[in-house]
Write a protein that holds these residues in place. Structure first.
Motif, mmCIF file in Angstrom:
data_model
loop_
_atom_site.group_PDB
_atom_site.id
_atom_site.type_symbol
_atom_site.label_atom_id
_atom_site.label_comp_id
_atom_site.label_asym_id
_atom_site.label_seq_id
_atom_site.Cartn_x
_atom_site.Cartn_y
_atom_site.Cartn_z
ATOM 1 N N LYS A 315 13.185 -1.651 -7.014
ATOM 2 C CA LYS A 315 12.938 -0.781 -8.163
ATOM 3 C C LYS A 315 11.445 -0.702 -8.464
ATOM 4 N N SER A 316 10.749 -1.837 -8.406
ATOM 5 C CA SER A 316 9.307 -1.837 -8.660
ATOM 6 C C SER A 316 8.570 -0.988 -7.630
ATOM 7 N N ILE A 317 8.970 -1.078 -6.359
ATOM 8 C CA ILE A 317 8.345 -0.277 -5.305
ATOM 9 C C ILE A 317 8.560 1.205 -5.593
ATOM 10 N N ALA A 318 9.790 1.571 -5.941
ATOM 11 C CA ALA A 318 10.086 2.973 -6.247
ATOM 12 C C ALA A 318 9.294 3.452 -7.452
ATOM 13 N N ASP A 319 9.200 2.627 -8.489
ATOM 14 C CA ASP A 319 8.466 3.024 -9.697
ATOM 15 C C ASP A 319 6.987 3.237 -9.417
ATOM 16 N N VAL A 320 6.413 2.386 -8.583
ATOM 17 C CA VAL A 320 4.998 2.563 -8.229
ATOM 18 C C VAL A 320 4.819 3.849 -7.423
ATOM 19 N N LEU A 321 5.699 4.090 -6.453
ATOM 20 C CA LEU A 321 5.598 5.292 -5.629
ATOM 21 C C LEU A 321 5.760 6.561 -6.457
ATOM 22 N N CYS A 322 6.620 6.509 -7.461
ATOM 23 C CA CYS A 322 6.888 7.676 -8.301
ATOM 24 C C CYS A 322 5.955 7.778 -9.493
ATOM 25 N N ASP A 323 4.953 6.910 -9.535
ATOM 26 C CA ASP A 323 3.967 6.890 -10.621
ATOM 27 C C ASP A 323 4.619 6.630 -11.978
ATOM 28 N N LYS A 324 5.655 5.764 -11.946
ATOM 29 C CA LYS A 324 6.332 5.360 -13.174
ATOM 30 C C LYS A 324 5.885 3.972 -13.626
ATOM 31 N N ALA A 325 4.976 3.363 -12.876
ATOM 32 C CA ALA A 325 4.467 2.031 -13.196
ATOM 33 C C ALA A 325 2.987 1.989 -12.849
#
Length: 334
Positions: A315-325
């Motif tokens: 989830k953290s990887i996805a959030d970083v990729l999607c600019d959500k983190a």
């Protein structure tokens, strides 16, 4: 809809699916580029015309425009050009592979968008010597270390410290009769000193052996820190290098908390390298001293992800990729 390009290979593990699932929950599209299918099945083209750069990926399933992607996850680049050796005359194979790699890596490096990992970053983090020097400057404790191809220097270091381990600086493996054998970390005893003469042909890294209370694997994604520990000394095959018994230890790791100053220094380490992913190995001594061993730019995380509720690392990887983190901006062009 934002498009996320994942660069991997067909035999990669299920972590790709987990990250993909979270990316899609963030209302982003995933484009998967399996490099082992390039160039025989996947085709990559970049064109500059009328003042515009356009990149197209053609797979057996679809055509994708890549110059307008919002992020890249450079996960793996294994088995590039699989099957090409059987298709080409042997005299052309080496030259063709050089062009294939240069084209692929040139594309990844030049895409003007955020990238979670790049070939150039991986190459820099391949330097264990630089890692240790940076960690030392940050105030992290590191073992006494000697990197050399001089047998006499190595022998002197071993005799001085008595308990020493030897390790390779890369994913060193020996292939014989079609079987690949990975070279793990091993203890070097004084009665093996004469065998060190072969260092002349290949350097090695030697470190003072640290007595282990526990070993840590710390996965950092952006600003999220996932620390796990294991008492490797309970398992005979894992005492020197836990990877030797890694399969049997998959469910033995336990989530833990790092001292605040250690976590802060590890985050600063990623700041210095300007990366948003790192898998860090550390040792905690019986005196509770934390020793930095190394950081892996693309270290595996799937078995630890399974020990979190809801695959939080994915989830953290996805959030970083999607600019959500929060993420470290590593775009290369103005």
């Amino acid at each position: 809809m934002n498009k996320i390009l994942i660069i991997t290979h067909t035999a990669d593990n299920f972590s790709i699916e987990k990250v993909t699932e979270y990316i899609e929950k963030n209302d982003c599209q995933v484009i998967r580029f399996d490099v082992d299918l390039y160039p025989l099945q996947n085709k990559l083209s970049t064109t500059f015309q009328n003042g515009e750069w356009v990149s197209i990926l053609e797979t057996p399933e679809a055509h994708y425009r890549l110059d307008d992607i919002s992020a890249i996850w450079y996960r793996r680049a294994y088995n590039i050009g699989s099957g090409l050796k059987e298709e080409l005359d042997a005299k052309f194979y080496g030259a063709a592979m050089g062009e294939i790699r240069n084209t692929l890596f040139g594309f990844i490096e030049s895409v003007d968008t955020y990238s979670l990992g790049k070939p150039g970053i991986y190459r820099r983090l391949d330097s264990k010597e630089e890692q240790l020097k940076v960690a030392d400057k940050l105030g992290l404790t590191i073992p006494d270390t000697c990197i050399t191809n001089n047998p006499d220097v190595a022998k002197k270091f071993i005799l001085q410290h008595r308990n020493v381990v030897a390790k390779m600086q890369t994913g060193f493996a020996i292939t014989e009769d079609g079987v690949e054998s990975v070279v793990f970390t091993n203890v070097v005893s004084e009665d093996k000193l004469e065998e060190l003469d072969t260092l002349l042909y290949c350097p090695m890294q030697f470190q003072k052996m640290i007595e282990k209370k526990k070993e840590l694997r710390i996965t950092i994604v952006g600003r999220d820190v996932y620390a796990f520990e294991i008492d490797s000394q309970q398992f005979e095959d894992a005492k020197v290098d836990w990877r030797k018994d890694g399969v049997n230890l998959l469910d033995k790791w336990v989530r833990t908390e790092l001292p605040g100053d250690i976590e802060e220094k590890l985050l600063e380490l990623l700041d210095i390298y300007n990366v948003d992913y790192g898998a860090i190995d550390m040792i905690v001594s019986p005196e509770n001293e934390y020793y930095f061993i190394e950081i892996n730019a693309a270290g595996e995380f799937f078995w630890l992800d399974n020990l979190t509720e809801g695959n939080l690392i994915s989830k953290s990887i996805a959030d970083v990729l999607c600019d959500k983190a929060p993420r470290r901006n590593n775009m290369v062009m103005a």
